[in-house]
Scaffold this motif. Structure first.
Motif, mmCIF file in Angstrom:
data_model
loop_
_atom_site.group_PDB
_atom_site.id
_atom_site.type_symbol
_atom_site.label_atom_id
_atom_site.label_comp_id
_atom_site.label_asym_id
_atom_site.label_seq_id
_atom_site.Cartn_x
_atom_site.Cartn_y
_atom_site.Cartn_z
ATOM 1 N N SER A 199 -14.513 66.965 -16.288
ATOM 2 C CA SER A 199 -13.079 67.142 -16.489
ATOM 3 C C SER A 199 -12.393 67.739 -15.273
ATOM 4 O O SER A 199 -11.325 67.277 -14.861
ATOM 5 C CB SER A 199 -12.831 68.033 -17.711
ATOM 6 N N VAL A 200 -13.014 68.745 -14.672
ATOM 7 C CA VAL A 200 -12.390 69.457 -13.564
ATOM 8 C C VAL A 200 -12.608 68.751 -12.233
ATOM 9 O O VAL A 200 -11.660 68.535 -11.461
ATOM 10 C CB VAL A 200 -12.909 70.901 -13.488
ATOM 11 N N LEU A 201 -13.848 68.360 -11.936
ATOM 12 C CA LEU A 201 -14.138 67.783 -10.624
ATOM 13 C C LEU A 201 -13.538 66.390 -10.467
ATOM 14 O O LEU A 201 -12.997 66.062 -9.400
ATOM 15 C CB LEU A 201 -15.649 67.753 -10.386
ATOM 16 N N ALA A 202 -13.621 65.561 -11.496
ATOM 17 C CA ALA A 202 -13.032 64.229 -11.409
ATOM 18 C C ALA A 202 -11.517 64.325 -11.256
ATOM 19 O O ALA A 202 -10.905 63.571 -10.495
ATOM 20 C CB ALA A 202 -13.396 63.405 -12.643
ATOM 21 N N TYR A 203 -10.918 65.269 -11.959
ATOM 22 C CA TYR A 203 -9.474 65.500 -11.839
ATOM 23 C C TYR A 203 -9.131 65.943 -10.417
ATOM 24 O O TYR A 203 -8.135 65.515 -9.835
ATOM 25 C CB TYR A 203 -9.031 66.565 -12.843
ATOM 26 N N LYS A 206 -9.222 62.859 -7.932
ATOM 27 C CA LYS A 206 -8.748 61.555 -8.418
ATOM 28 C C LYS A 206 -7.763 60.887 -7.461
ATOM 29 O O LYS A 206 -7.665 59.662 -7.429
ATOM 30 C CB LYS A 206 -8.117 61.693 -9.810
ATOM 31 N N ASP A 207 -7.048 61.671 -6.670
ATOM 32 C CA ASP A 207 -6.079 61.101 -5.730
ATOM 33 C C ASP A 207 -6.558 61.182 -4.284
ATOM 34 O O ASP A 207 -5.785 60.968 -3.344
ATOM 35 C CB ASP A 207 -4.729 61.810 -5.863
ATOM 36 N N GLU A 208 -7.838 61.511 -4.107
ATOM 37 C CA GLU A 208 -8.396 61.698 -2.768
ATOM 38 C C GLU A 208 -9.253 60.490 -2.367
ATOM 39 O O GLU A 208 -9.945 59.897 -3.203
ATOM 40 C CB GLU A 208 -9.258 62.960 -2.730
ATOM 41 N N GLU A 209 -9.241 60.154 -1.093
ATOM 42 C CA GLU A 209 -10.101 59.098 -0.576
ATOM 43 C C GLU A 209 -11.316 59.716 0.115
ATOM 44 O O GLU A 209 -11.268 60.855 0.571
ATOM 45 C CB GLU A 209 -9.336 58.218 0.414
ATOM 46 N N GLU A 247 -6.173 67.455 -36.628
ATOM 47 C CA GLU A 247 -5.741 66.608 -37.737
ATOM 48 C C GLU A 247 -4.383 65.967 -37.488
ATOM 49 O O GLU A 247 -4.126 64.851 -37.953
ATOM 50 C CB GLU A 247 -5.716 67.422 -39.030
ATOM 51 N N SER A 248 -3.524 66.653 -36.740
ATOM 52 C CA SER A 248 -2.193 66.108 -36.460
ATOM 53 C C SER A 248 -2.193 65.114 -35.301
ATOM 54 O O SER A 248 -1.206 64.412 -35.081
ATOM 55 C CB SER A 248 -1.226 67.250 -36.124
ATOM 56 N N GLY A 249 -3.305 65.070 -34.555
ATOM 57 C CA GLY A 249 -3.371 64.208 -33.384
ATOM 58 C C GLY A 249 -2.840 64.861 -32.124
ATOM 59 O O GLY A 249 -2.884 64.269 -31.033
ATOM 60 N N GLU A 250 -2.356 66.092 -32.248
ATOM 61 C CA GLU A 250 -1.784 66.785 -31.084
ATOM 62 C C GLU A 250 -2.835 67.105 -30.030
ATOM 63 O O GLU A 250 -2.542 67.098 -28.833
ATOM 64 C CB GLU A 250 -1.078 68.070 -31.540
ATOM 65 N N LEU A 251 -4.067 67.394 -30.463
ATOM 66 C CA LEU A 251 -5.117 67.705 -29.490
ATOM 67 C C LEU A 251 -5.410 66.485 -28.620
ATOM 68 O O LEU A 251 -5.582 66.607 -27.397
ATOM 69 C CB LEU A 251 -6.382 68.173 -30.210
ATOM 70 N N ASP A 252 -5.444 65.313 -29.227
ATOM 71 C CA ASP A 252 -5.654 64.085 -28.450
ATOM 72 C C ASP A 252 -4.491 63.846 -27.490
ATOM 73 O O ASP A 252 -4.697 63.359 -26.368
ATOM 74 C CB ASP A 252 -5.813 62.888 -29.381
ATOM 75 N N GLU A 253 -3.282 64.172 -27.914
ATOM 76 C CA GLU A 253 -2.122 64.018 -27.037
ATOM 77 C C GLU A 253 -2.219 64.951 -25.838
ATOM 78 O O GLU A 253 -1.891 64.564 -24.705
ATOM 79 C CB GLU A 253 -0.837 64.296 -27.808
ATOM 80 N N LEU A 254 -2.688 66.170 -26.067
ATOM 81 C CA LEU A 254 -2.867 67.114 -24.970
ATOM 82 C C LEU A 254 -3.925 66.610 -23.987
ATOM 83 O O LEU A 254 -3.753 66.719 -22.772
ATOM 84 C CB LEU A 254 -3.265 68.489 -25.499
ATOM 85 N N LYS A 255 -5.014 66.074 -24.507
ATOM 86 C CA LYS A 255 -6.068 65.534 -23.635
ATOM 87 C C LYS A 255 -5.530 64.396 -22.791
ATOM 88 O O LYS A 255 -5.816 64.296 -21.580
ATOM 89 C CB LYS A 255 -7.252 65.063 -24.477
ATOM 90 N N ALA A 256 -4.729 63.525 -23.404
ATOM 91 C CA ALA A 256 -4.160 62.408 -22.658
ATOM 92 C C ALA A 256 -3.206 62.910 -21.584
ATOM 93 O O ALA A 256 -3.139 62.358 -20.468
ATOM 94 C CB ALA A 256 -3.431 61.467 -23.620
ATOM 95 N N THR A 257 -2.442 63.960 -21.895
ATOM 96 C CA THR A 257 -1.491 64.519 -20.936
ATOM 97 C C THR A 257 -2.200 65.074 -19.706
ATOM 98 O O THR A 257 -1.795 64.824 -18.559
ATOM 99 C CB THR A 257 -0.654 65.630 -21.590
ATOM 100 N N TRP A 258 -3.280 65.825 -19.938
ATOM 101 C CA TRP A 258 -3.928 66.542 -18.839
ATOM 102 C C TRP A 258 -5.060 65.767 -18.170
ATOM 103 O O TRP A 258 -5.364 65.978 -16.999
ATOM 104 C CB TRP A 258 -4.439 67.896 -19.326
ATOM 105 N N PHE A 259 -5.718 64.867 -18.911
ATOM 106 C CA PHE A 259 -6.895 64.180 -18.373
ATOM 107 C C PHE A 259 -6.723 62.677 -18.281
ATOM 108 O O PHE A 259 -7.569 61.994 -17.726
ATOM 109 C CB PHE A 259 -8.131 64.485 -19.224
ATOM 110 N N GLY A 260 -5.632 62.155 -18.852
ATOM 111 C CA GLY A 260 -5.399 60.729 -18.822
ATOM 112 C C GLY A 260 -5.781 60.067 -20.122
ATOM 113 O O GLY A 260 -6.538 60.616 -20.939
ATOM 114 N N GLU A 261 -5.266 58.881 -20.350
ATOM 115 C CA GLU A 261 -5.572 58.135 -21.570
ATOM 116 C C GLU A 261 -7.064 57.833 -21.632
ATOM 117 O O GLU A 261 -7.714 57.573 -20.632
ATOM 118 C CB GLU A 261 -4.786 56.826 -21.600
ATOM 119 N N GLY A 262 -7.588 57.888 -22.861
ATOM 120 C CA GLY A 262 -9.002 57.586 -23.072
ATOM 121 C C GLY A 262 -9.900 58.781 -22.898
ATOM 122 O O GLY A 262 -11.127 58.651 -22.939
ATOM 123 N N SER A 263 -9.318 59.971 -22.682
ATOM 124 C CA SER A 263 -10.132 61.182 -22.495
ATOM 125 C C SER A 263 -10.792 61.584 -23.802
ATOM 126 O O SER A 263 -10.249 61.417 -24.860
ATOM 127 C CB SER A 263 -9.240 62.320 -22.008
#
Length: 263
Positions: A199-203, A206-209, A247-263
Motif C-alpha cells: 500500500s505504501v511503497l507502490a503508492y 506510482k508516478d516515478e520512472e 456495511e455502508s460501503g464507506e470503507l471501500d470508498e475510502l480505499k478507492a480514494t486513497w489507493f485507487g479503484e480495485g484496492s
C-alpha cells in the motif's frame, strides 16, 4: 463520493521528555478520565491517536499543514462516534508497536500489522485492510527477485514486518525511521531497493520512472487499530465504527480514494 465528518486535527511531535510531560498531564493531575459513552479518554472530550507520520497515504501532512490520510479518515469517524474531537500525536513506530504510546494516547492508528508478538503489548480491532509485502527496485539495480536482492542495499522501515521478512530471507537491510525516508533513499539512489507494505511503497513510486515492482509476497498481513490491553470499552466502539463503515460501503470508498479503484 461520501461526505466524511469534518473535524479539526492537531498533529503534535512527541519525543523524549516531551512525551513524558504529556503523560504526566494526563495521569498525574489527580483527576478521573472523562467518560465518553463508557470509554475513558486520556484527555476529556478528545480522542487522542498516536501515529507514525509520514506514512503516505495512511497518514501524512498535506501542503496546507493538515494531517490527512486513509487512517486519519477512519480516526475521524471513530472520534465522531465517541462525540469527541480528534487529536493526532506524531510518535515513532517503535514506541507504537511496543505499547509505550498508551500513556499519552487512547489508540494507535498507523497501518499496524496484527502479529502475535504485538498482541502481547496491545489489543487489536478487527482487521480493516489486507496488506502484503512488495520489493521495489531501481531499474538498473540488477534485482529481479528476493534472491537477487541478497548482498544489495535494501531499505526497510525499522521495526516493521518488512524488516523482519528481509532478515528471514538472508538480506541485511538498511533501516529507516519512517517510510518517507525509506522512499527518499530509493529515489536518491542510496539504496538499490526497498521492501515493505504494498500500500505504501507502490503508492510512493506510482508516478516515478526508473523503478520496478519486482516481487510481491503474500504474507497474509492484516492491519488493525490498537488500544491498550484490556480497554474493552474503547475497542467495542472502534469495532463498531469499522463495522458501520464496512456495511455502508464507506470503507471501500475510502480505499478507492486513497489507493485507487480495485484496492
Amino acid at each position: 463520493m461520501m461526505q466524511l465528518r469534518s473535524r479539526a486535527i492537531t498533529a503534535l511531535l512527541v519525543t523524549g521528555t516531551a512525551g513524558l510531560a504529556l503523560a504526566g498531564c494526563a495521569s498525574g493531575a489527580g483527576e478521573e478520565p472523562a467518560e465518553e459513552g463508557g470509554v475513558s479518554l486520556v484527555e476529556p472530550g478528545t480522542f487522542t491517536v498516536c501515529s507514525d507520520i509520514p506514512y503516505e497515504p495512511f497518514e501524512f501532512i498535506d501542503d496546507n499543514g493538515d494531517t490527512v490520510g486513509f487512517d486519519i479518515d477512519i480516526a475521524n469517524e471513530i472520534a465522531a462516534d465517541l462525540d469527541a474531537e480528534l487529536e493526532v500525536i506524531v510518535d515513532s513506530f517503535e514506541s507504537i508497536q511496543s505499547g509505550l504510546s498508551f500513556d499519552k494516547c487512547d489508540a494507535a492508528i498507523s497501518s499496524i500489522s496484527i502479529t502475535e508478538e504485538r498482541k502481547g503489548n496491545m489489543d487489536f480491532s478487527e482487521p480493516y485492510m489486507d496488506d502484503d509485502l512488495t520489493l521495489i527496485a531501481s531499474a538498473d539495480s540488477g534485482i529481479t527477485d528476493l534472491e537477487s536482492a541478497v548482498g544489495k542495499q535494501v531499505g526497510v522501515q525499522s521495526g516493521t514486518t518488512g524488516e523482519a521478512y528481509a532478515q528471514e530471507n538472508g538480506i541485511s537491510p538498511i533501516g529507516f525511521e519512517n517510510a518517507g525516508l525509506q522512499l527518499e533513499a530509493l529515489k536518491a539512489g542510496t539504496v538499490d531497493a526497498v521492501l515493505g507494505n504494498v500500500s505504501v511503497l507502490a503508492y510512493g513510486v506510482k508516478d516515478e520512472e526508473g523503478f520496478e515492482r519486482v516481487a510481491d509476497f503474500e504474507t497474509g498481513e492484516k492491519l488493525g487499530i490498537a488500544v491498550e490491553k484490556g480497554d474493552t470499552a474503547l475497542l467495542e466502539v472502534v469495532n463498531g465504527t469499522l463495522q458501520r463503515l464496512t456495511e455502508s460501503g464507506e470503507l471501500d470508498e475510502l480505499k478507492a480514494t486513497w489507493f485507487g479503484e480495485g484496492s
